[in-house]
Write a protein that holds these residues in place. Structure first.
Motif, PDB file in Angstrom:
ATOM      1  N   THR A  14       0.851  -1.193   0.000  1.00  0.00           N
ATOM      2  CA  THR A  14       0.000   0.000   0.000  1.00  0.00           C
ATOM      3  C   THR A  14       0.893   1.252   0.000  1.00  0.00           C
ATOM      4  OG1 THR A  14      -1.524  -1.270   1.376  1.00  0.00           O
ATOM      5  CG2 THR A  14      -1.855   1.115   1.331  1.00  0.00           C
ATOM      6  N   PRO A  15       0.459   2.350  -0.651  1.00  0.00           N
ATOM      7  CA  PRO A  15       1.240   3.590  -0.553  1.00  0.00           C
ATOM      8  C   PRO A  15       1.555   3.926   0.909  1.00  0.00           C
ATOM      9  CG  PRO A  15      -0.477   3.860  -2.186  1.00  0.00           C
ATOM     10  CD  PRO A  15      -0.696   2.508  -1.550  1.00  0.00           C
ATOM     11  N   GLY A  16       2.814   4.308   1.157  1.00  0.00           N
ATOM     12  CA  GLY A  16       3.236   4.668   2.513  1.00  0.00           C
ATOM     13  C   GLY A  16       3.866   3.531   3.303  1.00  0.00           C
ATOM     14  N   THR A  17       3.852   2.315   2.761  1.00  0.00           N
ATOM     15  CA  THR A  17       4.438   1.195   3.519  1.00  0.00           C
ATOM     16  C   THR A  17       5.974   1.192   3.443  1.00  0.00           C
ATOM     17  OG1 THR A  17       3.991  -0.237   1.622  1.00  0.00           O
ATOM     18  CG2 THR A  17       2.448  -0.377   3.472  1.00  0.00           C
ATOM     19  N   GLY A  18       6.542   1.984   2.522  1.00  0.00           N
ATOM     20  CA  GLY A  18       8.005   2.086   2.502  1.00  0.00           C
ATOM     21  C   GLY A  18       8.672   1.529   1.252  1.00  0.00           C
ATOM     22  N   THR A  20       9.511   2.907  -1.724  1.00  0.00           N
ATOM     23  CA  THR A  20      10.562   3.708  -2.359  1.00  0.00           C
ATOM     24  C   THR A  20      11.827   3.685  -1.521  1.00  0.00           C
ATOM     25  OG1 THR A  20       8.889   5.082  -3.375  1.00  0.00           O
ATOM     26  CG2 THR A  20      11.099   6.002  -3.270  1.00  0.00           C
ATOM     27  N   CYS A  21      11.631   3.915  -0.234  1.00  0.00           N
ATOM     28  CA  CYS A  21      12.743   3.910   0.707  1.00  0.00           C
ATOM     29  C   CYS A  21      13.489   2.552   0.671  1.00  0.00           C
ATOM     30  CB  CYS A  21      12.045   4.101   2.046  1.00  0.00           C
ATOM     31  SG  CYS A  21      12.948   4.649   3.363  1.00  0.00           S
ATOM     32  N   ARG A 108       2.172   8.387   8.396  1.00  0.00           N
ATOM     33  CA  ARG A 108       3.014   8.628   7.210  1.00  0.00           C
ATOM     34  C   ARG A 108       2.224   9.312   6.098  1.00  0.00           C
ATOM     35  NH1 ARG A 108       5.879   2.766   6.577  1.00  0.00           N
ATOM     36  NH2 ARG A 108       7.113   2.792   8.503  1.00  0.00           N
ATOM     37  N   ARG A 112       2.435  13.181   4.458  1.00  0.00           N
ATOM     38  CA  ARG A 112       2.616  13.359   3.022  1.00  0.00           C
ATOM     39  C   ARG A 112       1.638  14.401   2.464  1.00  0.00           C
ATOM     40  NH1 ARG A 112       2.925   7.819  -0.360  1.00  0.00           N
ATOM     41  NH2 ARG A 112       5.064   7.727   0.404  1.00  0.00           N
ATOM     42  N   SER A 149       7.072  -3.435   7.862  1.00  0.00           N
ATOM     43  CA  SER A 149       7.889  -2.274   7.490  1.00  0.00           C
ATOM     44  C   SER A 149       7.482  -1.054   8.314  1.00  0.00           C
ATOM     45  CB  SER A 149       7.716  -2.003   5.980  1.00  0.00           C
ATOM     46  OG  SER A 149       8.411  -0.855   5.573  1.00  0.00           O
ATOM     47  N   ASN A 150       7.570  -1.238   9.655  1.00  0.00           N
ATOM     48  CA  ASN A 150       7.175  -0.143  10.557  1.00  0.00           C
ATOM     49  C   ASN A 150       8.358   0.640  11.094  1.00  0.00           C
ATOM     50  OD1 ASN A 150       4.215  -0.875  10.851  1.00  0.00           O
ATOM     51  ND2 ASN A 150       5.237  -2.798  11.393  1.00  0.00           N
ATOM     52  N   THR A 151       9.478  -0.036  11.270  1.00  0.00           N
ATOM     53  CA  THR A 151      10.614   0.580  11.955  1.00  0.00           C
ATOM     54  C   THR A 151      11.864   0.526  11.073  1.00  0.00           C
ATOM     55  OG1 THR A 151      11.313  -1.551  12.852  1.00  0.00           O
ATOM     56  CG2 THR A 151       9.732  -0.275  14.170  1.00  0.00           C
ATOM     57  N   LEU A 155      13.154  -2.111   8.240  1.00  0.00           N
ATOM     58  CA  LEU A 155      13.619  -1.663   6.920  1.00  0.00           C
ATOM     59  C   LEU A 155      14.973  -2.316   6.614  1.00  0.00           C
ATOM     60  CD1 LEU A 155      13.635   0.355   4.468  1.00  0.00           C
ATOM     61  CD2 LEU A 155      14.630   2.026   6.010  1.00  0.00           C
TER      62      LEU A 155
END
Ligand code: DAT
Length: 175
Positions: A14-18, A20-21, A108, A112, A149-151, A155
Motif C-alpha cells: 500500500t502507498p506509505g508502507t516504505g 521507495t525507501c 506517514r 505526506r 515495514s514499521n521501523t 527496513l
C-alpha cells in the motif's frame, strides 16, 4: 529466470508502507537498478489522465508494460509499485509485500499531505490486505514474501533479506 543482468525483484505494498525507501536502499546495497514505476507512469505518460475522485492517475497498463519491457527483460532491477496484477508473471523472481501497522501508515500518509479521504482509502486497503491478496493471486506462493515495514530495524532487515537472496541467486546462477 531473470535476464542477462540478473533477477528482477518487486517491492510492493500500500502507498506509505516504505516501497521507495526500501527499493532505494536495496539498489544502493546490491547494484540492482531501481525503477520507481510511478515516475515511469508520469514521465512516459502511461495514463489516461487523472481520476479526480480518487486523486490518482488512470493507468494505461499496456503502455506501461511496453515502456518497461526492454529493461525488465534484461533483468537486474528492483521495481517499486503499489499494484502488481497486470505485470507479466515471468518478470519477477522475488516479490516483497511490505506491511505497516494502521497507526504508522496513517501518520506517514498524513505527513505526506494526503487528504483525509485518500488517507482513509489507503489505510483501508492495508487493513483489507488488498495488495497482498493481489500478489498471492498473481505469483507463485514461494516467490511472495509478506514483511513488516514499521521501523528502521525492519527496513534494514528487509534490505538485508533481499541482498542475501540475491547473493544466493548469483551463486546458484554463476557460470
Ligand atoms: P511508499 O513508496 O510505499 O509510498 P515511502 O518509501 O515513500 O513509501 O515511505 C513513506 C515514509 O515512511 C517515508 O517518510 C519513509 C518512511 N518509512 C518507510 N519505511 C519505513 C520503515 N520501515 N521505518 C520507518 N520509516 C519508514
Amino acid at each position: 529466470m531473470g535476464g542477462s543482468l540478473g533477477p528482477n525483484v518487486l517491492i510492493t505494498g500500500t502507498p506509505g508502507t516504505g516501497k521507495t525507501c526500501t527499493s532505494q536502499q536495496i539498489a544502493e546495497r546490491t547494484g540492482l537498478r531501481h525503477i520507481n514505476v510511478g515516475d515511469v507512469v508520469r514521465l512516459k505518460q502511461c495514463h489516461e489522465g487523472r481520476d479526480e475522485s480518487f486523486d490518482t492517475f488512470i493507468l494505461d497498463e499496456d503502455k506501461l508494460c511496453d515502456a518497461m519491457e526492454t529493461q525488465m527483460e534484461e533483468g537486474g532491477n528492483v521495481i517499486d509499485f503499489h499494484s502488481c496484477d497486470f505485470f507479466p508473471e515471468h518478470w519477477f523472481d522475488l516479490i516483497l509485500v511490505l506491511r505497516a501497522e494502521t497507526s504508522t501508515l496513517f501518520d506517514r500518509l498524513k505527513a505526506r499531505g494526503y487528504s483525509e479521504k485518500k488517507v482513509g482509502e489507503n489505510v483501508e486497503c492495508e487493513i483489507m490486505q488488498v495488495v497482498l491478496e493481489e500478489a498471492k493471486e498473481g505469483y507463485p506462493e514461494e516467490a511472495v514474501h509478506e514483511v513488516p515495514s514499521n521501523t528502521i530495524e525492519e527496513l534494514e532487515s528487509n534490505v538485508s533479506r533481499v541482498a542475501q537472496w540475491l547473493d544466493a541467486w548469483r551463486s546458484n546462477n554463476a557460470d
